[in-house]
Design a protein around this motif. Structure first.
Motif, PDB file in Angstrom:
ATOM      1  N   ALA A 166      -1.592  21.477  -9.381  1.00 39.35           N
ATOM      2  CA  ALA A 166      -0.261  22.072  -9.542  1.00 39.35           C
ATOM      3  C   ALA A 166       0.210  21.972 -10.986  1.00 39.35           C
ATOM      4  CB  ALA A 166       0.732  21.363  -8.629  1.00 39.35           C
ATOM      5  N   LYS A 167       1.006  22.944 -11.406  1.00 45.01           N
ATOM      6  CA  LYS A 167       1.632  22.867 -12.730  1.00 45.01           C
ATOM      7  C   LYS A 167       2.658  21.746 -12.758  1.00 45.01           C
ATOM      8  CE  LYS A 167       1.047  27.758 -13.936  1.00 45.01           C
ATOM      9  NZ  LYS A 167       1.752  29.028 -14.267  1.00 45.01           N
ATOM     10  N   ASP A 168       3.291  21.503 -11.623  1.00 48.14           N
ATOM     11  CA  ASP A 168       4.279  20.437 -11.497  1.00 48.14           C
ATOM     12  C   ASP A 168       3.998  19.701 -10.191  1.00 48.14           C
ATOM     13  OD1 ASP A 168       6.653  18.907 -10.968  1.00 48.14           O
ATOM     14  OD2 ASP A 168       7.754  20.180 -12.377  1.00 48.14           O
ATOM     15  N   MET A 169       3.321  18.561 -10.282  1.00 45.95           N
ATOM     16  CA  MET A 169       2.904  17.823  -9.092  1.00 45.95           C
ATOM     17  C   MET A 169       4.090  17.341  -8.263  1.00 45.95           C
ATOM     18  SD  MET A 169      -0.258  15.642 -10.761  1.00 45.95           S
ATOM     19  CE  MET A 169      -0.531  14.674  -9.296  1.00 45.95           C
ATOM     20  N   ALA A 170       5.089  16.795  -8.926  1.00 44.58           N
ATOM     21  CA  ALA A 170       6.248  16.265  -8.211  1.00 44.58           C
ATOM     22  C   ALA A 170       6.978  17.369  -7.443  1.00 44.58           C
ATOM     23  CB  ALA A 170       7.201  15.576  -9.180  1.00 44.58           C
ATOM     24  N   GLU A 171       7.087  18.533  -8.068  1.00 45.91           N
ATOM     25  CA  GLU A 171       7.758  19.647  -7.401  1.00 45.91           C
ATOM     26  C   GLU A 171       6.988  20.084  -6.161  1.00 45.91           C
ATOM     27  OE1 GLU A 171       9.892  23.780  -8.703  1.00 45.91           O
ATOM     28  OE2 GLU A 171       7.867  23.455  -9.474  1.00 45.91           O
ATOM     29  N   LYS A 187      14.478  17.552  10.746  1.00 41.35           N
ATOM     30  CA  LYS A 187      15.624  17.081   9.971  1.00 41.35           C
ATOM     31  C   LYS A 187      16.518  18.243   9.561  1.00 41.35           C
ATOM     32  CE  LYS A 187      13.778  12.806   8.011  1.00 41.35           C
ATOM     33  NZ  LYS A 187      13.576  12.035   6.757  1.00 41.35           N
ATOM     34  N   ASN A 188      17.810  17.942   9.349  1.00 44.87           N
ATOM     35  CA  ASN A 188      18.760  18.931   8.851  1.00 44.87           C
ATOM     36  C   ASN A 188      18.628  19.067   7.338  1.00 44.87           C
ATOM     37  OD1 ASN A 188      19.938  19.333  11.450  1.00 44.87           O
ATOM     38  ND2 ASN A 188      21.118  17.437  11.163  1.00 44.87           N
ATOM     39  N   ASP A 189      19.155  20.167   6.798  1.00 48.84           N
ATOM     40  CA  ASP A 189      19.045  20.427   5.358  1.00 48.84           C
ATOM     41  C   ASP A 189      19.606  19.296   4.513  1.00 48.84           C
ATOM     42  OD1 ASP A 189      17.785  22.821   5.814  1.00 48.84           O
ATOM     43  OD2 ASP A 189      19.561  24.065   5.497  1.00 48.84           O
ATOM     44  N   ASP A 190      20.707  18.701   4.962  1.00 54.36           N
ATOM     45  CA  ASP A 190      21.327  17.640   4.165  1.00 54.36           C
ATOM     46  C   ASP A 190      20.562  16.312   4.232  1.00 54.36           C
ATOM     47  OD1 ASP A 190      21.938  17.095   6.797  1.00 54.36           O
ATOM     48  OD2 ASP A 190      24.058  16.680   6.440  1.00 54.36           O
ATOM     49  N   GLU A 191      19.520  16.272   5.064  1.00 54.45           N
ATOM     50  CA  GLU A 191      18.707  15.060   5.187  1.00 54.45           C
ATOM     51  C   GLU A 191      17.385  15.165   4.427  1.00 54.45           C
ATOM     52  OE1 GLU A 191      19.520  13.384   9.603  1.00 54.45           O
ATOM     53  OE2 GLU A 191      18.613  15.378   9.567  1.00 54.45           O
ATOM     54  N   LEU A 192      17.119  16.339   3.840  1.00 49.26           N
ATOM     55  CA  LEU A 192      15.825  16.576   3.214  1.00 49.26           C
ATOM     56  C   LEU A 192      15.690  15.891   1.862  1.00 49.26           C
ATOM     57  CD1 LEU A 192      15.350  20.396   3.966  1.00 49.26           C
ATOM     58  CD2 LEU A 192      14.677  18.428   5.357  1.00 49.26           C
ATOM     59  N   THR A 193      14.455  15.544   1.529  1.00 49.02           N
ATOM     60  CA  THR A 193      14.150  14.962   0.223  1.00 49.02           C
ATOM     61  C   THR A 193      14.544  15.945  -0.879  1.00 49.02           C
ATOM     62  OG1 THR A 193      12.295  13.708   1.116  1.00 49.02           O
ATOM     63  CG2 THR A 193      12.251  14.173  -1.247  1.00 49.02           C
ATOM     64  N   PRO A 194      15.181  15.501  -1.942  1.00 50.82           N
ATOM     65  CA  PRO A 194      15.543  16.406  -3.044  1.00 50.82           C
ATOM     66  C   PRO A 194      14.286  16.962  -3.734  1.00 50.82           C
ATOM     67  CG  PRO A 194      16.723  14.308  -3.205  1.00 50.82           C
ATOM     68  CD  PRO A 194      15.664  14.122  -2.162  1.00 50.82           C
ATOM     69  N   ILE A 195      14.420  18.162  -4.274  1.00 48.82           N
ATOM     70  CA  ILE A 195      13.338  18.729  -5.087  1.00 48.82           C
ATOM     71  C   ILE A 195      13.234  17.921  -6.375  1.00 48.82           C
ATOM     72  CG2 ILE A 195      12.591  20.727  -6.419  1.00 48.82           C
ATOM     73  CD1 ILE A 195      12.256  21.249  -3.526  1.00 48.82           C
ATOM     74  N   ARG A 196      12.020  17.503  -6.692  1.00 47.45           N
ATOM     75  CA  ARG A 196      11.797  16.700  -7.891  1.00 47.45           C
ATOM     76  C   ARG A 196      10.942  17.485  -8.891  1.00 47.45           C
ATOM     77  NH1 ARG A 196      10.741  13.288  -3.621  1.00 47.45           N
ATOM     78  NH2 ARG A 196       8.509  13.541  -3.930  1.00 47.45           N
ATOM     79  N   SER A 197      10.785  16.925 -10.073  1.00 53.87           N
ATOM     80  CA  SER A 197       9.982  17.554 -11.119  1.00 53.87           C
ATOM     81  C   SER A 197       9.248  16.484 -11.914  1.00 53.87           C
ATOM     82  CB  SER A 197      10.861  18.370 -12.059  1.00 53.87           C
ATOM     83  OG  SER A 197      10.123  18.822 -13.173  1.00 53.87           O
ATOM     84  N   ASP A 198       8.092  16.846 -12.448  1.00 53.97           N
ATOM     85  CA  ASP A 198       7.359  15.928 -13.335  1.00 53.97           C
ATOM     86  C   ASP A 198       8.172  15.555 -14.566  1.00 53.97           C
ATOM     87  OD1 ASP A 198       5.188  15.946 -11.647  1.00 53.97           O
ATOM     88  OD2 ASP A 198       4.064  17.441 -12.784  1.00 53.97           O
ATOM     89  N   LYS A 199       9.145  16.391 -14.914  1.00 54.55           N
ATOM     90  CA  LYS A 199       9.946  16.161 -16.110  1.00 54.55           C
ATOM     91  C   LYS A 199      10.964  15.037 -15.924  1.00 54.55           C
ATOM     92  CE  LYS A 199       9.538  21.028 -17.448  1.00 54.55           C
ATOM     93  NZ  LYS A 199      10.271  22.305 -17.658  1.00 54.55           N
ATOM     94  N   GLU A 200      11.211  14.694 -14.687  1.00 53.43           N
ATOM     95  CA  GLU A 200      12.222  13.651 -14.405  1.00 53.43           C
ATOM     96  C   GLU A 200      11.693  12.269 -14.765  1.00 53.43           C
ATOM     97  OE1 GLU A 200      13.450  14.009 -10.347  1.00 53.43           O
ATOM     98  OE2 GLU A 200      14.060  16.107 -10.579  1.00 53.43           O
TER      99      GLU A 200
END
Length: 200
Positions: A166-171, A187-200
């Motif tokens: 992947a270009k961005d593994m975390a994403e 799970k409901n939308d508000d319970e989902l893991t946040p989208i992350r990025s390698d840049k974080e």
């Protein structure tokens, strides 16, 4: 064997609380059960391992039941795998005795293959018969295919190329995790893991 008991022991020493999903892609999985158990695959704090083996490696020799019993006797969870050409009935024969049903969505032995979509009928059949069983999908799983697996009923996934190429593994990891959380685990939308990025 590439990743055997020694690697498991080293990892367990550094990661005591993590569940290990150990997919034994060997022709004689019965030979490794005790060694993996002795490698502290089961952590001191109760974290465990799933010892997953291939139906095709044991059933022709008539020892699938023996291997299931041996894994349980050594304190590990039982995972059973079937390859794309093996009918789902092979899995259903043992499904009430296992903890993880692993459906291969590529042919074992080579990374980077394309996701075999028709294998999702096996996932659906197992999910319908066993609503609470952990069902795992391995092979060609990427952000582009994850929804098919999760919608069919998979609540665990394995992704190689979908992460490491992947270009961005975390994403990619977070996209796939969210799909399984929502479609596979309800799970409901508000319970989902946040989208992350390698840049974080």
């Amino acid at each position: 064997i590439s990743f055997g008991p020694y690697v498991i022991q080293c990892l367990r020493n550094h990661i005591p609380d993590c569940h290990f999903d150990c997919h034994m892609m060997t022709s004689e999985p019965e030979k490794w059960v005790e060694a993996v158990a002795k490698a502290k695959a089961t952590g001191d704090k109760g974290s465990q391992i799933s010892y997953t083996f291939h139906y095709e490696a044991t059933e022709p020799r008539g020892i699938t039941q023996e291997v299931i019993d041996k894994i349980k006797a050594n304190g590990m969870k039982v995972g059973l795998t079937i390859s794309p050409d093996t009918p789902v009935e092979a899995m259903l024969k043992y499904a009430d005795q296992i903890d993880v049903a692993l459906i291969m969505t590529v042919y074992p032995g080579k990374g980077g293959q394309s996701f075999i979509e028709h294998c999702m009928s096996k996932v659906r059949a197992i999910r319908a018969a066993y609503p609470n069983l952990d069902i795992e999908v391995d092979g060609g799983v990427k952000p582009q295919t994850i929804d098919m697996a999760a919608e069919a009923g998979a609540n665990l996934i394995v992704s190689g190329s979908g992460v490491y190429k992947a270009k961005d593994m975390a994403e990619n990891i977070s996209i796939m995790q969210r799909s399984v959380e929502k479609l596979g685990n309800g799970k409901n939308d508000d319970e989902l893991t946040p989208i992350r990025s390698d840049k974080e």
